[in-house]
Write a protein that holds these residues in place. Sequence first.
Motif, PDB file in Angstrom:
ATOM      1  N   GLU A 324       0.803  -1.210   0.000  1.00  0.00           N
ATOM      2  CA  GLU A 324       0.000   0.000   0.000  1.00  0.00           C
ATOM      3  C   GLU A 324       0.844   1.272   0.000  1.00  0.00           C
ATOM      4  O   GLU A 324       0.464   2.268  -0.612  1.00  0.00           O
ATOM      5  N   HIS A 325       2.008   1.234   0.667  1.00  0.00           N
ATOM      6  CA  HIS A 325       2.709   2.485   0.949  1.00  0.00           C
ATOM      7  C   HIS A 325       4.070   2.636   0.294  1.00  0.00           C
ATOM      8  O   HIS A 325       4.694   3.696   0.454  1.00  0.00           O
ATOM      9  N   THR A 326       4.574   1.648  -0.416  1.00  0.00           N
ATOM     10  CA  THR A 326       5.950   1.755  -0.895  1.00  0.00           C
ATOM     11  C   THR A 326       6.078   1.535  -2.390  1.00  0.00           C
ATOM     12  O   THR A 326       5.194   0.987  -3.039  1.00  0.00           O
ATOM     13  N   HIS A 327       7.230   1.942  -2.898  1.00  0.00           N
ATOM     14  CA  HIS A 327       7.576   1.794  -4.308  1.00  0.00           C
ATOM     15  C   HIS A 327       9.028   1.316  -4.375  1.00  0.00           C
ATOM     16  O   HIS A 327       9.861   1.712  -3.563  1.00  0.00           O
ATOM     17  N   GLY A 328       9.346   0.447  -5.314  1.00  0.00           N
ATOM     18  CA  GLY A 328      10.721  -0.001  -5.531  1.00  0.00           C
ATOM     19  C   GLY A 328      11.117  -1.217  -4.724  1.00  0.00           C
ATOM     20  O   GLY A 328      12.305  -1.570  -4.693  1.00  0.00           O
ATOM     21  N   PHE A 329      10.151  -1.877  -4.116  1.00  0.00           N
ATOM     22  CA  PHE A 329      10.463  -3.017  -3.266  1.00  0.00           C
ATOM     23  C   PHE A 329      11.143  -4.146  -4.030  1.00  0.00           C
ATOM     24  O   PHE A 329      12.112  -4.743  -3.536  1.00  0.00           O
ATOM     25  N   ASP A 330      10.663  -4.461  -5.204  1.00  0.00           N
ATOM     26  CA  ASP A 330      11.180  -5.618  -5.939  1.00  0.00           C
ATOM     27  C   ASP A 330      12.664  -5.473  -6.252  1.00  0.00           C
ATOM     28  O   ASP A 330      13.427  -6.453  -6.146  1.00  0.00           O
ATOM     29  N   ASP A 331      13.096  -4.272  -6.625  1.00  0.00           N
ATOM     30  CA  ASP A 331      14.514  -4.067  -6.927  1.00  0.00           C
ATOM     31  C   ASP A 331      15.374  -4.258  -5.684  1.00  0.00           C
ATOM     32  O   ASP A 331      16.453  -4.870  -5.732  1.00  0.00           O
ATOM     33  N   PHE A 332      14.901  -3.729  -4.558  1.00  0.00           N
ATOM     34  CA  PHE A 332      15.682  -3.894  -3.335  1.00  0.00           C
ATOM     35  C   PHE A 332      15.703  -5.355  -2.896  1.00  0.00           C
ATOM     36  O   PHE A 332      16.749  -5.873  -2.472  1.00  0.00           O
ATOM     37  N   ALA A 333      14.580  -6.020  -3.016  1.00  0.00           N
ATOM     38  CA  ALA A 333      14.523  -7.440  -2.635  1.00  0.00           C
ATOM     39  C   ALA A 333      15.489  -8.256  -3.480  1.00  0.00           C
ATOM     40  O   ALA A 333      16.204  -9.129  -2.959  1.00  0.00           O
ATOM     41  N   ALA A 334      15.536  -7.962  -4.778  1.00  0.00           N
ATOM     42  CA  ALA A 334      16.434  -8.706  -5.659  1.00  0.00           C
ATOM     43  C   ALA A 334      17.892  -8.462  -5.278  1.00  0.00           C
ATOM     44  O   ALA A 334      18.715  -9.397  -5.268  1.00  0.00           O
ATOM     45  N   ALA A 335      18.227  -7.202  -4.943  1.00  0.00           N
ATOM     46  CA  ALA A 335      19.606  -6.882  -4.570  1.00  0.00           C
ATOM     47  C   ALA A 335      19.996  -7.567  -3.262  1.00  0.00           C
ATOM     48  O   ALA A 335      21.103  -8.100  -3.127  1.00  0.00           O
TER      49      ALA A 335
END
Length: 770
Positions: A324-335
Motif C-alpha cells: 500500500e505504501h511503498t515503491h521499488g520493493f522488488d529491486d531492493f529485494a532482488a539486490a
Amino acid sequence: MASKREFGPDLVVEPNEEPAGGWGSLRSVAKSIARDRVPFTGPELLLQQNKNDGFMCVSCAWAKPADPRVFEFCENGAKATTWEVTSKRVTPAFFAERTVTELEAWDDHQLEDAGRLTHPLRWDAASDKYLPVSWDDAFAEIGRELKAMQPDSAVFYASGRASLETAFMYSLLARAYGNNNLPDSSNMCHETTSVALPESIGVPVGTCTLDDFKTTDCIFFFGQNVGTSSPRMLHQLQDAAKRGVPIVTFNPLRERGLVEFANPQSPAEMLISEPTPISSQYHQVKAGGDTAAMLGIAKVLFALDDDASASGGTAVLDHDFIREHTHGFDDFAAAARAANWPDIERHAGLSRTALEAAATVYAHAKSVIFVYGMGLTQHKMGVETVQTLVNLALLRGNIGRPGAGICPVRGHSNVQGQRTVGVTEKPEMVPADKIKALFDIEVPPKKGLNTVETCEGVIDGSVRAVISLGGNLVRAVPEHRLVTPAWRKLRLTVQIITKLNRTALVHGEVSFILPCLGRIEIDNQASGPQAVSIEDSVGFMHGSRGQIEPASAELLSEPKIVAELAKATLVDSKVPWDDWVADYSKVRDAIAATYPKIFHDFNARLWQPGGFHRPLGARHRAWETKTGKANFITATTLTSDIAIPASDRDVVQLITLRTNGQFNTTIYNYDDRFRGIYGSREVVLMHRNDIDRFKLREGDVITLQTAVDDGVAREVGGLRVVAYNIPEGCIGGYYPECNPLIPLWHHAEKSKVPAAKSIPVRVLSRAAAA
C-alpha cells in the motif's frame, strides 16, 4: 582493568571502565564551573537550562521534554554553558599586546579559553593587530566592500547556534544582496540526511519524537556516540533498556555511553545501584561497512520471511504496508537476495552469525526506532547508506506508527532550525513567491554555494568575501593545505562570534571581528528583553530567554548585527529591519507568514511546554515524494567509501573522532575521559594487531599521509600511537586536528558532506616521514 601507561609528560592512557554519566560526569561539571570562573552564577544558571521559561542549551540539539528534570542538562551542556558565561574577557588591551601572527601559535583551546570578546575589531595591516573600531564604522566599511563586489563572489556562512529569528533575517540579507550562497554547518554533517530522506520518505528530518522512545520495542543504533554528542539522550536509552527493550548498536568503537550509563541525577543509582547496560548487542562494524551490514540484515529478513511463508507461519515482512505504501520493493529485494555473504562479511567486518543475531531481534520487534549520526552521513556513499537504513524500516512498516521511525541525531543546537527558515543554498527549498510578496525580494534562481563549493571558490579566487555568522569555518573544513593560504587572499572576512578562534586569525585583506551576545545573555532592545527560538533534533520549536547580564556593554545581538549589515549593504530594502530588532516577535510573525504550515501562530505557541512540533507527512504515512509513496532505493555498492585494494595492506581507514572534552571545534580540555586518554589530542588509536604489523610500539610518534595520488601532499605528523579496541584496518584520530588529511573532493556524492569518517591513509614512522 588495563594498566595505566604514561608516554611523556603530556600523554597518559588509563582505560576507563566507568559508565557514562556517574561520578565522572559530576567531577567534570565541577571542573568546568571552576575553570571558567563562574562559581556563584554557574550552579544557579544551570537550573534554567532547557527549561520551559529558561534558555535552550547552546551545545547539542537533542530534544527538550515538556516535563523537564530538575537538572535538565548533561555534562557537555554544562561545559558549553560555563564556557559561554565565563568571567574571562578578551578586551582591546589583549590585542594591543599581541599580533595576529603571535596568536596563530596558540592552539584551539588556548584561543577560546582566553575569554569573551568585548569590542568590535578591525585588523590593521601595518601593526598586524586587531584594533578597536566603532560599530558604525565597521558596518559602513563592510557595506561598502560588499557593494563593490559581484553578488556571486560573497558567501554568507552560518553555524548552527544562531536562533530562528537571526537565521531568517540572515537568509533574507543574502537573497536581497543577490545570491543563495548560504552554506552552513549542515553541509558538514547532516546534509546527507536532508538529501536522503526526502527521496525516501518525503521529509528532510527524522520522524521520531521523545514519546516514541516511551513505546518502542527495539532500538537500532548506527554511528553515533551518544555519551559525547548527545548525552541527555541517555535518559531515553536508559529508560528503554530498563523496560527490557533491546538496543542493537553498530559502531566501530565501543563507546562508554553505548555500553552502560549511571544517571548522575539519581543519588540512589549513584550510591547503590549498578549502572544500566545500554546495548544488548554491540557490533563493531568497519568504517564504511554499514551499508553492507544493513543489506546483510535485510538478506536474513527475506530468508526468515520465506521460511515463514513455506511453513504457514506469521510473515516477517509487513507485506500489506509494502504493497500500500511503498515503491521499488522488488529491486531492493532482488539486490538483497543476490548479495553474497563473503562480500557482506568482508565489507562490514562482521560475521554472518552476528548479522543474523541482529536481524532476528529486529524480526521479533513490533515497533523499532532507527537512530543514526555522522557515522553514516560522513561517507562518500552516505546518502545511499541512510536510504538503506530507511529500507530496513520500510520492510517491517516501521515508519508512521507509534514507537517507530527514523531518528537522525543532529549536532549543533538549531542547526536543523536554520535550514527550516531559509538558510540553504538551494533556492527550490524556500517559498520564493511569498518572499517576493512579503519583502519584495527576488530569490535568485541560481543555486548557491555549499561549504565544499565555498572552499573551492576560495581556492580558485571566485569567492572574494566570507561573512560568518558564528562558527570556525577555516578550522572545520577539509584541505587545510590549500584552503588556508587561499583564505588569506580573500578581500573581506567578517566573523560574528563570542570568542576568538582560528578563523578570525586566518583573515582576509579587510577583516572584522564583530562580537555578539550569547544566547544565555539578556538581550534588551527597544521593546524590552527579547526571547529567541530554536528547533531541536526531533522537530520541536522552543522559546529561549537570556538569563544573565552581557559580558560587555559593547556587545550587540545577532539580529541587530544582521540588521545593521543589511542596512549598510542593501539599497531600498523593504524589510523593516529596525522594527524587527526592536521587537523579535515581529520577526516571528514574518517567519509565520513565510512558512505558515510550520509556524502558524508562532508567538502564541512559543512557550508551549515541550515546544510545538513541525508537521511531518511521513509520520502519518503521507508520502510527499515523486511517487507519492515511500521509496525503497537500492544502493549501488556495498562499500561507502574509496575502495582499498586487498593487496594494499599499508593503507588503513582513518575515522575522525570527537572527545567528551570538546564540542565541534571548541576544545574545552585536552582529555578524552571516556576513552581514557589524558593530556594530549595528538594521538592515533590503533588495533594492537595493526601496531604489530606496522612494526610500531605504543607511544611511537608517527605521521599519517593521505593515500591518494592527486598531486596534493596531505600529512599530519606528531601523532602518538595508542592501542585501542577498534576494528583491524581502521584507525581513529581527532577532529579537527586530522582535517588536513581530507581531500576537498572526498565527500558524499549527492550531499557534498566531507567524508570524514573513512579516509584512506598510510602510516609512516617518524623516520620514514622524515
